[in-house]
Design a protein around this motif. Structure first.
Motif, PDB file in Angstrom:
ATOM      1  N   UNK A 152       0.911  -1.214  -0.167  1.00  0.00           N
ATOM      2  CA  UNK A 152      -0.018   0.222  -0.100  1.00  0.00           C
ATOM      3  C   UNK A 152       0.663   0.991  -0.247  1.00  0.00           C
ATOM      4  N   UNK A 153       1.922   1.281   0.663  1.00  0.00           N
ATOM      5  CA  UNK A 153       2.719   2.348   0.667  1.00  0.00           C
ATOM      6  C   UNK A 153       3.539   2.611  -0.639  1.00  0.00           C
ATOM      7  N   UNK A 154       3.808   1.489  -1.226  1.00  0.00           N
ATOM      8  CA  UNK A 154       4.440   1.553  -2.809  1.00  0.00           C
ATOM      9  C   UNK A 154       3.241   2.220  -3.672  1.00  0.00           C
ATOM     10  N   UNK A 155       2.301   1.534  -3.458  1.00  0.00           N
ATOM     11  CA  UNK A 155       0.969   1.947  -4.341  1.00  0.00           C
ATOM     12  C   UNK A 155       0.674   3.747  -4.235  1.00  0.00           C
ATOM     13  N   UNK A 156       0.721   4.053  -3.094  1.00  0.00           N
ATOM     14  CA  UNK A 156       0.564   5.316  -2.682  1.00  0.00           C
ATOM     15  C   UNK A 156       1.680   6.379  -3.210  1.00  0.00           C
ATOM     16  N   UNK A 157       3.068   5.805  -3.219  1.00  0.00           N
ATOM     17  CA  UNK A 157       4.073   6.486  -3.479  1.00  0.00           C
ATOM     18  C   UNK A 157       3.897   6.707  -5.130  1.00  0.00           C
ATOM     19  N   UNK A 158       3.539   5.481  -5.846  1.00  0.00           N
ATOM     20  CA  UNK A 158       3.506   5.593  -7.117  1.00  0.00           C
ATOM     21  C   UNK A 158       2.161   6.328  -7.551  1.00  0.00           C
ATOM     22  N   UNK A 159       1.237   6.397  -7.010  1.00  0.00           N
ATOM     23  CA  UNK A 159       0.362   7.309  -7.232  1.00  0.00           C
ATOM     24  C   UNK A 159       0.515   8.606  -7.006  1.00  0.00           C
ATOM     25  N   UNK A 160       1.042   9.072  -6.105  1.00  0.00           N
ATOM     26  CA  UNK A 160       1.745  10.454  -6.123  1.00  0.00           C
ATOM     27  C   UNK A 160       2.639  10.791  -7.135  1.00  0.00           C
ATOM     28  N   UNK A 161       3.328   9.933  -7.493  1.00  0.00           N
ATOM     29  CA  UNK A 161       4.370  10.100  -8.816  1.00  0.00           C
ATOM     30  C   UNK A 161       3.316  10.709  -9.852  1.00  0.00           C
ATOM     31  N   UNK A 162       2.448  10.009 -10.112  1.00  0.00           N
ATOM     32  CA  UNK A 162       1.612  10.217 -11.340  1.00  0.00           C
ATOM     33  C   UNK A 162       0.886  11.551 -11.379  1.00  0.00           C
ATOM     34  N   UNK A 163       0.266  11.829  -9.793  1.00  0.00           N
ATOM     35  CA  UNK A 163      -0.413  13.314  -9.810  1.00  0.00           C
ATOM     36  C   UNK A 163       0.490  14.352  -9.939  1.00  0.00           C
ATOM     37  N   UNK A 164       1.596  14.358  -9.143  1.00  0.00           N
ATOM     38  CA  UNK A 164       2.290  15.363  -8.691  1.00  0.00           C
ATOM     39  C   UNK A 164       3.725  15.584  -9.556  1.00  0.00           C
ATOM     40  N   UNK A 165       4.211  14.341 -10.002  1.00  0.00           N
ATOM     41  CA  UNK A 165       5.612  14.616 -10.745  1.00  0.00           C
ATOM     42  C   UNK A 165       5.329  14.576 -12.394  1.00  0.00           C
TER      43      UNK A 165
END
Length: 166
Positions: A152-165
């Motif tokens: 779940x932590x990796x999922x959140x990190x990846x989702x943040x990468x898509x949204x903000x980077x």
């Protein structure tokens, strides 16, 4: 920073990158293996008209009524060809579809009795696996909790990468 500490930092970084790449490959292999396990179960019980991706979609929808767009946002479906699979599932009688009264462009889907039968086969398979993992000591509650939390932590990190980077 000394040469020695620079090498040590590089070694740690290389080690982490290698472990991360191993984990990525493992997640991909596990997903493919899950689909193979479902396919083999269906062959064992004589269900030959539906594929594992479609069966997993039915399992994830469960008793919910959703739109095609909600399938991805709710995490029920990760593939790119959701429309194709929904169309096939409706054609084969595994799902009902109905245009939304409010937004006529949107279609809501839910499982038919036949679809619930597939969902139940997959649920029984997963229950059997969970019992086997636990009873054979492969994985206990602590282990599965740790895996789930980490993923779940990796999922959140990846989702943040898509949204903000970008």
């Amino acid at each position: 920073m000394s040469f020695q500490s620079s090498l040590s930092a590089q070694s740690k970084s290389d080690g982490f990158i290698n472990n991360y790449l191993d984990a990525l490959a493992l997640v991909e292999r596990l997903h493919r293996l899950l689909l193979d396990v479902i396919k083999d179960e269906f062959e064992r019980v004589g269900i030959l008209d539906i594929n594992a991706v479609q069966a997993l979609l039915l399992f994830n929808i469960n008793d919910n009524e959703v739109t095609a767009g909600e399938l991805k946002t709710r995490g029920y479906y990760q593939g790119s060809n959701v429309s194709y699979n929904l169309k096939k599932l409706v054609e084969m009688g595994y799902m009902h579809h109905q245009r939304c009264e409010i937004d006529r462009r949107s279609v809501r889907v839910r499982l038919t009795e036949k679809g619930r039968g597939i969902r139940d086969v997959v649920a029984t398979l997963f229950e059997r696996h969970a019992e086997g993992l636990e009873s054979k000591g492969v994985l206990g509650n602590d282990g599965i909790d740790m895996i789930t939390t980490s993923l779940r932590r990796v999922e959140r990190y990846w989702a943040d990468q898509i949204r903000y980077i970008y």
